[in-house]
Motif scaffolding. Structure first.
Motif, mmCIF file in Angstrom:
data_model
loop_
_atom_site.group_PDB
_atom_site.id
_atom_site.type_symbol
_atom_site.label_atom_id
_atom_site.label_comp_id
_atom_site.label_asym_id
_atom_site.label_seq_id
_atom_site.Cartn_x
_atom_site.Cartn_y
_atom_site.Cartn_z
ATOM 1 N N ALA A 130 -9.078 -0.194 11.566
ATOM 2 C CA ALA A 130 -8.934 -0.679 10.192
ATOM 3 C C ALA A 130 -9.833 0.104 9.240
ATOM 4 O O ALA A 130 -9.423 0.435 8.114
ATOM 5 C CB ALA A 130 -9.268 -2.168 10.125
ATOM 6 N N ASN A 133 -8.342 3.592 8.833
ATOM 7 C CA ASN A 133 -7.116 3.470 8.050
ATOM 8 C C ASN A 133 -7.427 3.284 6.566
ATOM 9 O O ASN A 133 -6.819 3.913 5.699
ATOM 10 C CB ASN A 133 -6.284 2.301 8.585
ATOM 11 C CG ASN A 133 -4.971 2.121 7.873
ATOM 12 O OD1 ASN A 133 -4.890 1.509 6.816
ATOM 13 N ND2 ASN A 133 -3.904 2.653 8.462
ATOM 14 N N LYS A 134 -8.398 2.446 6.279
ATOM 15 C CA LYS A 134 -8.788 2.162 4.894
ATOM 16 C C LYS A 134 -9.287 3.423 4.190
ATOM 17 O O LYS A 134 -9.048 3.619 2.998
ATOM 18 C CB LYS A 134 -9.881 1.086 4.885
ATOM 19 C CG LYS A 134 -10.365 0.707 3.495
ATOM 20 C CD LYS A 134 -11.436 -0.369 3.574
ATOM 21 C CE LYS A 134 -11.946 -0.736 2.186
ATOM 22 N NZ LYS A 134 -13.002 -1.792 2.252
ATOM 23 N N LYS A 155 -0.885 -5.169 20.924
ATOM 24 C CA LYS A 155 -1.156 -5.936 19.698
ATOM 25 C C LYS A 155 -1.483 -7.399 19.993
ATOM 26 O O LYS A 155 -1.191 -8.294 19.200
ATOM 27 C CB LYS A 155 0.030 -5.846 18.732
ATOM 28 C CG LYS A 155 0.398 -4.425 18.355
ATOM 29 C CD LYS A 155 1.556 -4.390 17.370
ATOM 30 C CE LYS A 155 1.928 -2.956 17.016
ATOM 31 N NZ LYS A 155 3.025 -2.875 16.045
ATOM 32 N N LYS A 179 -3.240 -9.836 13.478
ATOM 33 C CA LYS A 179 -2.421 -9.726 12.279
ATOM 34 C C LYS A 179 -2.473 -8.314 11.706
ATOM 35 O O LYS A 179 -1.468 -7.785 11.224
ATOM 36 C CB LYS A 179 -2.880 -10.750 11.224
ATOM 37 C CG LYS A 179 -2.518 -12.186 11.563
ATOM 38 C CD LYS A 179 -1.005 -12.357 11.629
ATOM 39 C CE LYS A 179 -0.607 -13.769 11.968
ATOM 40 N NZ LYS A 179 0.864 -13.924 12.140
ATOM 41 N N TRP A 180 -3.660 -7.698 11.756
ATOM 42 C CA TRP A 180 -3.781 -6.330 11.247
ATOM 43 C C TRP A 180 -2.909 -5.384 12.071
ATOM 44 O O TRP A 180 -2.217 -4.533 11.512
ATOM 45 C CB TRP A 180 -5.241 -5.864 11.297
ATOM 46 C CG TRP A 180 -5.445 -4.553 10.596
ATOM 47 C CD1 TRP A 180 -5.781 -4.363 9.287
ATOM 48 C CD2 TRP A 180 -5.265 -3.242 11.151
ATOM 49 N NE1 TRP A 180 -5.828 -3.015 8.995
ATOM 50 C CE2 TRP A 180 -5.516 -2.310 10.119
ATOM 51 C CE3 TRP A 180 -4.920 -2.772 12.414
ATOM 52 C CZ2 TRP A 180 -5.450 -0.929 10.314
ATOM 53 C CZ3 TRP A 180 -4.839 -1.392 12.618
ATOM 54 C CH2 TRP A 180 -5.096 -0.492 11.585
ATOM 55 N N GLU A 182 -0.238 -6.099 13.712
ATOM 56 C CA GLU A 182 1.175 -6.382 13.449
ATOM 57 C C GLU A 182 1.650 -5.741 12.139
ATOM 58 O O GLU A 182 2.788 -5.265 12.045
ATOM 59 C CB GLU A 182 1.398 -7.896 13.368
ATOM 60 C CG GLU A 182 1.311 -8.613 14.705
ATOM 61 C CD GLU A 182 1.470 -10.111 14.544
ATOM 62 O OE1 GLU A 182 1.789 -10.557 13.419
ATOM 63 O OE2 GLU A 182 1.276 -10.844 15.530
ATOM 64 N N LYS A 183 0.778 -5.706 11.146
ATOM 65 C CA LYS A 183 1.189 -5.287 9.805
ATOM 66 C C LYS A 183 0.902 -3.814 9.499
ATOM 67 O O LYS A 183 1.368 -3.295 8.487
ATOM 68 C CB LYS A 183 0.486 -6.159 8.760
ATOM 69 C CG LYS A 183 0.903 -7.619 8.808
ATOM 70 C CD LYS A 183 0.167 -8.426 7.743
ATOM 71 C CE LYS A 183 0.583 -9.883 7.758
ATOM 72 N NZ LYS A 183 -0.137 -10.678 6.719
ATOM 73 N N ASN A 184 0.126 -3.153 10.342
ATOM 74 C CA ASN A 184 -0.281 -1.782 10.031
ATOM 75 C C ASN A 184 0.091 -0.812 11.144
ATOM 76 O O ASN A 184 0.167 -1.176 12.320
ATOM 77 C CB ASN A 184 -1.799 -1.724 9.821
ATOM 78 C CG ASN A 184 -2.247 -2.477 8.589
ATOM 79 O OD1 ASN A 184 -2.266 -1.946 7.487
ATOM 80 N ND2 ASN A 184 -2.616 -3.747 8.773
ATOM 81 N N SER A 185 0.310 0.426 10.752
ATOM 82 C CA SER A 185 0.536 1.501 11.712
ATOM 83 C C SER A 185 -0.635 2.479 11.602
ATOM 84 O O SER A 185 -1.322 2.523 10.572
ATOM 85 C CB SER A 185 1.851 2.229 11.431
ATOM 86 O OG SER A 185 1.850 2.794 10.134
ATOM 87 N N TYR A 186 -0.862 3.271 12.642
ATOM 88 C CA TYR A 186 -1.977 4.205 12.620
ATOM 89 C C TYR A 186 -1.637 5.407 13.504
ATOM 90 O O TYR A 186 -0.835 5.317 14.432
ATOM 91 C CB TYR A 186 -3.258 3.528 13.129
ATOM 92 C CG TYR A 186 -3.127 2.893 14.495
ATOM 93 C CD1 TYR A 186 -3.374 3.636 15.661
ATOM 94 C CD2 TYR A 186 -2.746 1.557 14.634
ATOM 95 C CE1 TYR A 186 -3.245 3.051 16.911
ATOM 96 C CE2 TYR A 186 -2.614 0.975 15.884
ATOM 97 C CZ TYR A 186 -2.873 1.716 17.018
ATOM 98 O OH TYR A 186 -2.743 1.151 18.264
#
Length: 208
Positions: A130, A133-134, A155, A179-180, A182-186
């Protein structure tokens, strides 16, 4: 008789100097990126409290990280290494991320009550993902836990630990991590740290 310790809290609920672990724990328990350390005398504690915390925290981490004492073939130094430590099973849990090139601690979460090492390893990887990614970074992440790597790939934090009043903060972090994912790709690679070849992972807490 146990030697008296003085606990410096640079970053916590109320920064200051505390004379026992219970008081210190109340300031840092569940506080994200808390900064604290024990000292053997009040004079040392007072001096450290006025000082830059990283001067004291980082010096300890360099000593416990044997894996980057000299360049090792195969290691990607522009990367983040993560690790967890748990006093008991379940017990007080901490996890952190370290920049491999210079051993700088990037994040440090805990202590959190009634956790497990596998949970900490999982949360540490997701925290690093995270963060990268940010900031739009593509650096890889090293972990020495195959279980945690697999959980991140799926996940899902596949822990058998039961949720209680004591570890509700940990389960909140697990929920947010899942949740992160599930909602984000990297695109960051998650690489198994080869302990036998390279020594302890740079993020190791040195408590073995």
């Amino acid at each position: 008789m146990a030697k008296k310790k003085y606990y410096v809290v640079w970053k916590g609920v109320t920064p200051g100097i505390y004379t026992n672990w219970d008081e210190c724990k109340a300031q840092v328990f569940g506080y994200e990126s808390a900064q604290y350390k024990s000292f053997s005398s009040l004079e040392e504690a007072n001096k450290a409290f006025r000082d830059n915390p990283w001067k004291h925290l980082k010096s300890k981490k360099v000593q416990t990280s044997k894996s980057i004492s000299s360049p090792a073939k195969g290691i990607i130094y522009e990367s983040i290494a993560v690790d967890a430590a748990c006093s008991g099973n379940p017990g007080l849990l901490e996890y952190r991320g370290v920049y491999v090139a210079d051993n700088t601690e990037i994040f440090h979460i805990g202590p959190l009550e009634d956790g497990t090492n596998n949970i900490g390893e999982f949360l540490a990887i997701v925290h690093a993902l995270a963060l990268l990614n940010k900031n739009g970074k593509s650096e890889p992440i090293y972990s020495d836990s195959l279980n945690a790597i697999k959980w991140v790939e799926n996940k899902k934090c596949n822990t058998k630990l039961e949720k209680t009043d004591k570890n509700i903060a940990i389960f909140d972090l697990i929920y947010r991590a899942e949740k992160w994912l599930e909602k984000n790709s990297y695109s960051n690679k998650i690489i198994k740290w080869e302990t036998k070849k390279w020594g302890e992972i740079p993020a190791d807490f040195g408590r073995k």
